[in-house]
Design an enzyme around this catalytic site. Structure first.
Site, mmCIF file in Angstrom:
data_model
loop_
_atom_site.group_PDB
_atom_site.id
_atom_site.type_symbol
_atom_site.label_atom_id
_atom_site.label_comp_id
_atom_site.label_asym_id
_atom_site.label_seq_id
_atom_site.Cartn_x
_atom_site.Cartn_y
_atom_site.Cartn_z
ATOM 1 N N HIS A 221 0.882 -1.185 0.000
ATOM 2 C CA HIS A 221 0.000 0.000 0.000
ATOM 3 C C HIS A 221 0.917 1.232 0.000
ATOM 4 C CE1 HIS A 221 -3.418 2.478 0.578
ATOM 5 N NE2 HIS A 221 -3.798 2.149 1.802
ATOM 6 N N HIS A 260 -2.332 -2.413 -9.597
ATOM 7 C CA HIS A 260 -3.304 -1.796 -8.693
ATOM 8 C C HIS A 260 -4.534 -2.686 -8.623
ATOM 9 C CE1 HIS A 260 -5.901 1.222 -6.882
ATOM 10 N NE2 HIS A 260 -4.799 1.852 -6.557
ATOM 11 N N ASP A 313 2.505 5.678 -7.088
ATOM 12 C CA ASP A 313 3.719 5.725 -6.279
ATOM 13 C C ASP A 313 5.006 5.531 -7.056
ATOM 14 O OD1 ASP A 313 2.707 6.493 -3.934
ATOM 15 O OD2 ASP A 313 2.267 4.474 -3.219
HETATM 16 N N1 ACO Z 1 4.846 -6.588 -10.572
HETATM 17 C C1 ACO Z 1 4.748 -7.745 -11.240
HETATM 18 N N2 ACO Z 1 3.621 -8.460 -11.359
HETATM 19 C C2 ACO Z 1 2.525 -7.968 -10.786
HETATM 20 C C3 ACO Z 1 2.550 -6.754 -10.093
HETATM 21 C C4 ACO Z 1 3.763 -6.052 -9.993
HETATM 22 N N3 ACO Z 1 3.858 -4.897 -9.329
HETATM 23 N N4 ACO Z 1 1.320 -6.505 -9.599
HETATM 24 C C5 ACO Z 1 0.564 -7.525 -9.980
HETATM 25 N N5 ACO Z 1 1.277 -8.425 -10.695
HETATM 26 C C6 ACO Z 1 0.785 -9.669 -11.279
HETATM 27 C C7 ACO Z 1 0.433 -10.685 -10.186
HETATM 28 O O1 ACO Z 1 1.541 -11.473 -9.840
HETATM 29 C C8 ACO Z 1 -0.662 -11.451 -10.822
HETATM 30 O O2 ACO Z 1 -0.062 -12.344 -11.726
HETATM 31 P P1 ACO Z 1 -0.693 -13.821 -12.002
HETATM 32 O O3 ACO Z 1 -2.062 -13.539 -12.560
HETATM 33 O O4 ACO Z 1 0.248 -14.435 -12.975
HETATM 34 O O5 ACO Z 1 -0.726 -14.463 -10.661
HETATM 35 C C9 ACO Z 1 -1.409 -10.416 -11.659
HETATM 36 O O6 ACO Z 1 -0.447 -9.407 -11.938
HETATM 37 C C10 ACO Z 1 -2.602 -9.839 -10.972
HETATM 38 O O7 ACO Z 1 -2.182 -9.165 -9.805
HETATM 39 P P2 ACO Z 1 -2.825 -9.367 -8.359
HETATM 40 O O8 ACO Z 1 -1.749 -9.801 -7.399
HETATM 41 O O9 ACO Z 1 -4.054 -10.167 -8.449
HETATM 42 O O10 ACO Z 1 -3.230 -7.880 -8.017
HETATM 43 P P3 ACO Z 1 -3.773 -7.416 -6.624
HETATM 44 O O11 ACO Z 1 -4.959 -6.600 -6.928
HETATM 45 O O12 ACO Z 1 -3.940 -8.532 -5.658
HETATM 46 O O13 ACO Z 1 -2.567 -6.548 -6.083
HETATM 47 C C11 ACO Z 1 -1.103 -4.774 -5.735
HETATM 48 C C12 ACO Z 1 -2.464 -5.187 -6.293
HETATM 49 C C13 ACO Z 1 -0.943 -5.273 -4.290
HETATM 50 C C14 ACO Z 1 -1.028 -3.251 -5.732
HETATM 51 C C15 ACO Z 1 -0.004 -5.378 -6.608
HETATM 52 O O14 ACO Z 1 -0.161 -4.939 -7.938
HETATM 53 C C16 ACO Z 1 1.404 -5.067 -6.101
HETATM 54 O O15 ACO Z 1 1.931 -5.787 -5.246
HETATM 55 N N6 ACO Z 1 2.041 -3.973 -6.622
HETATM 56 C C17 ACO Z 1 3.335 -3.552 -6.133
HETATM 57 C C18 ACO Z 1 3.180 -2.713 -4.856
HETATM 58 C C19 ACO Z 1 2.627 -1.326 -5.157
HETATM 59 O O16 ACO Z 1 3.088 -0.641 -6.069
HETATM 60 N N7 ACO Z 1 1.667 -0.907 -4.303
HETATM 61 C C20 ACO Z 1 1.083 0.439 -4.416
HETATM 62 C C21 ACO Z 1 -0.351 0.336 -4.834
HETATM 63 S S1 ACO Z 1 -1.009 1.928 -5.129
HETATM 64 C C22 ACO Z 1 -1.228 2.574 -3.616
HETATM 65 O O17 ACO Z 1 -1.337 1.938 -2.599
HETATM 66 C C23 ACO Z 1 -1.251 4.029 -3.573
#
Ligand code: ACO
Length: 376
Positions: A221, A260, A313
């Protein structure tokens, strides 16, 4: 045992109605109380956006002036909380902020009053005190004297002044103001949800804000901006960006600043910070790490087909870095902004309360024979 439909992570579940913000994750649209984020980013200030979020409409000139005065005159931190900050100054700034906010409840004359009027008064105090706490702690841990707030400076400028001890230039002030506008509110994100859960028990505003702070800290987050700059440092040089990112992805790791839960296209807030980071970087001699950021974005391009795009971010950390702000202050700065949204949502929750209490589906054993301690 009954079969139930699970919703892990509460993905796709609507909790309630809101007027706080509207997000279209497919079109990449974000509205605060009906106003497009692009208009607010161009035209507004953090003070005005905060008023908008709490009162549900844009203020008149006189209302904004009064609201601004309320923020400027409530920045002082009670000596008891100063002592707490000093005592725990070696902790992570987010832990210090969370603890200080919890402690502030003990000094607040409206602490037990959850009425709209008292919550607005407490909200103004907390919003005004957040930057003061973060800046005071940042100085204390460096062995420097805290800087007293300057009522002649707006919210953004006063934060930079209390942090660095020098009046900031207009570009730096505008950069912080823009960043605060863009992070102020975002629907049922994890920290706002946590604040709502606390408020739904009729816990007071300090309790709800403390829950929001605790939840914002995590790297999935608010912690992402800090993670982005750590990534840039680990990559080290532009030519290393692509192989580094490929390696991370091959190991199944998430790249900070991408993806996201709601946006499946580019986060509309990212554009403003990308432009700002580029402009500020050019003014200051575009450092190599900015090129690293662009190379990381290029290396992540194949994931766009999966709906993984840059989020707010990815570039906010770059902006803070250019402002000379230490990386462990990135999440607290997010909190300095998001408190506006937490309070907006807590006010909504109080106005139409319903205890938030979902169910967990029991998936463990049943009727196990209890074995006395001495026989185990
Ligand atoms: N890098 C690489 N792969 C990713 C990323 C990423 N940053 N985010 C998602 N994916 C992939 C997942 O591994 C998943 O792959 P799969 O289908 O092969 O398993 C697919 O994309 C779908 O992603 P989910 O994990 O289902 O997305 P979720 O909604 O659960 O998570 C989250 C969202 C937590 C923000 C995630 O994208 C992440 O960890 N991002 C990095 C951390 C980040 O930047 N957080 C800030 C969010 S914005 C904020 O809070 C202001």
């Amino acid at each position: 045992m009954d079969q139930v439909e699970l919703h892990p992570g509460l993905r796709g579940i609507y909790l309630d109605n809101t007027r706080s913000s509207f997000i279209d994750g497919t079109a990449g649209t974000l509205l605060y109380q009906g106003y497009n984020i692009h208009d607010l980013a161009r035209e507004s200030t953090f003070e005005e956006v905060t008023y908008l979020l709490w009162f549900g409409r844009l203020p008149t000139m006189a209302e904004l002036r009064q609201f601004d005065v309320d923020l400027r005159t409530n920045r002082a931190i009670p000596p008891g909380v100063m002592a707490v900050i000093d005592l725990i100054k070696n902790g992570h700034p987010m832990d210090v902020l969370r603890t200080a906010v919890s402690a502030l409840a003990a000094f607040d004359p409206d602490a037990g009053d959850n009425s709209f009027e008292a919550s607005i008064r407490k909200g103004a105090r907390l919003t005004a005190q957040f930057p003061a706490i973060v800046a005071t702690h940042a100085r204390l841990r460096q062995g420097k004297a805290p800087v007293a707030p300057d009522p002649l400076l707006n919210h953004a400028a006063n934060f930079l002044y209390m942090l660095h001890g020098q009046k900031p230039d207009a570009t730096s002030t505008r950069a912080v103001d823009l960043d605060l506008i863009l992070h102020a509110e975002h629907g049922s994100n994890a920290s706002s949800f946590a604040a709502r859960v606390a408020a739904s028990t009729l816990a007071d505003l300090h309790a709800a804000v403390t829950a929001g702070l605790a939840t914002l800290k995590g790297p999935l987050h608010g912690g992402a901006a800090e993670g982005v700059m750590a990534l840039v440092h680990a990559i080290g040089s532009p030519e290393n960006a692509e192989p580094y990112v490929k390696r991370l992805l091959a190991e199944g790791k998430h790249v900070m600043g991408f993806g996201h839960r709601v946006y499946k296209t580019e986060d509309p807030r990212a554009r403003h910070l990308r432009d700002l980071a580029r402009k500020m970087g050019e003014d200051r001699g575009l450092p190599a790490w900015y090129t690293i950021l662009t190379r990381v974005e290029e290396a992540m391009a194949p994931l766009r087909q999966k709906g993984i795009h840059v989020n707010v971010d990815f570039y906010s950390g770059a902006v803070y870095y250019l402002l000379g702000i230490p990386e462990d202050l990135f999440v607290p700065i997010f909190a300095i902004s998001r408190i506006a949204g937490w309070i907006c949502q807590v006010l909504e929750q109080y106005a139409n309360n319903n205890l938030i209490r979902p169910l967990l589906h029991y998936a463990g054993p049943v009727d196990l024979p209890y074995v006395p301690l001495k026989d185990r």
